[in-house]
Design a protein around this motif. Structure first.
Motif, mmCIF file in Angstrom:
data_model
loop_
_atom_site.group_PDB
_atom_site.id
_atom_site.type_symbol
_atom_site.label_atom_id
_atom_site.label_comp_id
_atom_site.label_asym_id
_atom_site.label_seq_id
_atom_site.Cartn_x
_atom_site.Cartn_y
_atom_site.Cartn_z
ATOM 1 N N VAL A 63 0.848 -1.194 0.000
ATOM 2 C CA VAL A 63 0.000 0.000 0.000
ATOM 3 C C VAL A 63 0.882 1.241 0.000
ATOM 4 O O VAL A 63 1.981 1.253 0.556
ATOM 5 C CB VAL A 63 -0.976 0.025 1.207
ATOM 6 C CG1 VAL A 63 -2.032 -1.047 1.064
ATOM 7 C CG2 VAL A 63 -0.249 -0.123 2.525
ATOM 8 N N HIS A 64 0.397 2.287 -0.665
ATOM 9 C CA HIS A 64 1.138 3.547 -0.651
ATOM 10 C C HIS A 64 0.191 4.724 -0.774
ATOM 11 O O HIS A 64 -0.951 4.590 -1.222
ATOM 12 C CB HIS A 64 2.210 3.580 -1.758
ATOM 13 C CG HIS A 64 1.702 4.023 -3.099
ATOM 14 N ND1 HIS A 64 1.604 5.347 -3.443
ATOM 15 C CD2 HIS A 64 1.257 3.325 -4.158
ATOM 16 C CE1 HIS A 64 1.130 5.446 -4.680
ATOM 17 N NE2 HIS A 64 0.912 4.222 -5.129
ATOM 18 N N CYS A 65 0.684 5.868 -0.325
ATOM 19 C CA CYS A 65 -0.026 7.130 -0.488
ATOM 20 C C CYS A 65 1.015 8.171 -0.877
ATOM 21 O O CYS A 65 2.053 7.832 -1.439
ATOM 22 C CB CYS A 65 -0.788 7.501 0.779
ATOM 23 S SG CYS A 65 0.265 7.758 2.219
ATOM 24 N N LYS A 66 0.787 9.419 -0.545
ATOM 25 C CA LYS A 66 1.731 10.470 -0.922
ATOM 26 C C LYS A 66 3.000 10.407 -0.072
ATOM 27 O O LYS A 66 4.103 10.439 -0.598
ATOM 28 C CB LYS A 66 1.073 11.843 -0.784
ATOM 29 C CG LYS A 66 1.959 12.991 -1.195
ATOM 30 C CD LYS A 66 1.214 14.311 -1.104
ATOM 31 C CE LYS A 66 2.119 15.476 -1.491
ATOM 32 N NZ LYS A 66 1.416 16.762 -1.364
ATOM 33 N N GLY A 67 2.833 10.305 1.255
ATOM 34 C CA GLY A 67 4.002 10.354 2.129
ATOM 35 C C GLY A 67 4.119 9.205 3.112
ATOM 36 O O GLY A 67 5.095 9.116 3.840
ATOM 37 N N GLY A 68 3.115 8.346 3.187
ATOM 38 C CA GLY A 68 3.191 7.183 4.062
ATOM 39 C C GLY A 68 2.173 7.152 5.182
ATOM 40 O O GLY A 68 1.971 6.106 5.798
ATOM 41 N N GLY A 69 1.510 8.261 5.472
ATOM 42 C CA GLY A 69 0.562 8.313 6.580
ATOM 43 C C GLY A 69 -0.732 7.571 6.323
ATOM 44 O O GLY A 69 -1.157 6.727 7.110
ATOM 45 N N ARG A 70 -1.371 7.894 5.200
ATOM 46 C CA ARG A 70 -2.641 7.222 4.882
ATOM 47 C C ARG A 70 -2.424 5.731 4.627
ATOM 48 O O ARG A 70 -3.244 4.901 5.024
ATOM 49 C CB ARG A 70 -3.301 7.859 3.653
ATOM 50 C CG ARG A 70 -3.932 9.210 3.952
ATOM 51 C CD ARG A 70 -4.474 9.847 2.702
ATOM 52 N NE ARG A 70 -3.370 10.436 1.949
ATOM 53 C CZ ARG A 70 -3.498 11.071 0.785
ATOM 54 N NH1 ARG A 70 -4.690 11.175 0.215
ATOM 55 N NH2 ARG A 70 -2.465 11.598 0.175
ATOM 56 N N SER A 71 -1.305 5.399 3.994
ATOM 57 C CA SER A 71 -1.065 3.981 3.726
ATOM 58 C C SER A 71 -0.732 3.223 5.011
ATOM 59 O O SER A 71 -1.050 2.035 5.126
ATOM 60 C CB SER A 71 0.022 3.788 2.666
ATOM 61 O OG SER A 71 1.189 4.499 2.970
#
Length: 101
Positions: A63-71
């Motif tokens: 999983v990934h997002c922009k900076g790591g928080g949501r993922s």
């Protein structure tokens, strides 16, 4: 399962491994730029997609997002739902781009 670095992910992509990559950013973010072969499932829609992902419960999911928080939140949620091999992309899409990949 430990998280995955952008370099490790890129090496595995270059080796043509069959990876399941989920981008939990919003659709408009995914449309602006994406990691090859990543499917977009925004974080807030993840609970609605559990049935679609059920066959992956014991397979690796990145999983990934922009900076790591949501993922990180997505990883925690999927793990709570019984997924056994969820890995977060360290630093997210920004780190992936910054690595020159």
């Amino acid at each position: 399962m430990s998280d995955i670095t952008p370099t490790e992910l890129h090496q595995r992509q270059q080796a043509h491994e069959n990876l399941t990559i989920i981008d939990v950013r919003e659709t408009w973010e995914h449309e602006e730029g994406r990691i090859a072969d990543a499917q977009n499932i925004p974080l807030n829609t993840l609970p609605d997609k559990l049935d679609d992902l059920a066959e992956l419960k014991d397979q690796e999911i990145i999983v990934h997002c922009k900076g790591g928080g949501r993922s990180a939140s997505a990883k925690a949620y999927l793990t709570q739902q019984g997924f056994t091999n969820v890995r977060n992309l360290v630093g997210g899409y920004q780190a992936y781009l910054a690595a020159g990949i």
